[in-house]
Design a protein around this motif. Structure first.
Motif, mmCIF file in Angstrom:
data_model
loop_
_atom_site.group_PDB
_atom_site.id
_atom_site.type_symbol
_atom_site.label_atom_id
_atom_site.label_comp_id
_atom_site.label_asym_id
_atom_site.label_seq_id
_atom_site.Cartn_x
_atom_site.Cartn_y
_atom_site.Cartn_z
ATOM 1 N N ASP A 1 0.832 -1.179 0.000
ATOM 2 C CA ASP A 1 0.000 0.000 0.000
ATOM 3 C C ASP A 1 0.884 1.252 0.000
ATOM 4 N N GLU A 2 0.286 2.395 -0.159
ATOM 5 C CA GLU A 2 1.035 3.636 -0.312
ATOM 6 C C GLU A 2 1.861 3.991 0.924
ATOM 7 N N GLU A 3 1.342 3.729 2.120
ATOM 8 C CA GLU A 3 2.081 4.038 3.345
ATOM 9 C C GLU A 3 3.353 3.194 3.440
ATOM 10 N N LYS A 4 3.258 1.927 3.128
ATOM 11 C CA LYS A 4 4.432 1.054 3.170
ATOM 12 C C LYS A 4 5.458 1.465 2.122
ATOM 13 N N LEU A 5 4.989 1.928 0.982
ATOM 14 C CA LEU A 5 5.898 2.343 -0.074
ATOM 15 C C LEU A 5 6.763 3.520 0.361
#
Length: 51
Positions: A1-5
């Motif tokens: 997901d975007e946060e992990k990226l």
């Protein structure tokens, strides 16, 4: 997901994820004749993070 990226790789001593160009050299070496006698070695391409 975007946060992990956005945080991916931040847990390494270098503080960032490795880029393909930084990893490619090891792959090329292992695929080359120069590594023909290499057997069972460990080559940590981890940005300084212990395995």
């Amino acid at each position: 997901d975007e946060e992990k990226l956005t945080t991916f790789g931040s847990d390494t001593p270098l503080g960032r994820a490795g880029q393909p160009a930084e990893l490619a050299g090891m792959y090329v070496y292992l695929a080359s004749d120069e590594a023909s006698y290499v057997s069972g070695g460990v080559f940590p391409v981890t940005g300084g993070r212990a395995l």
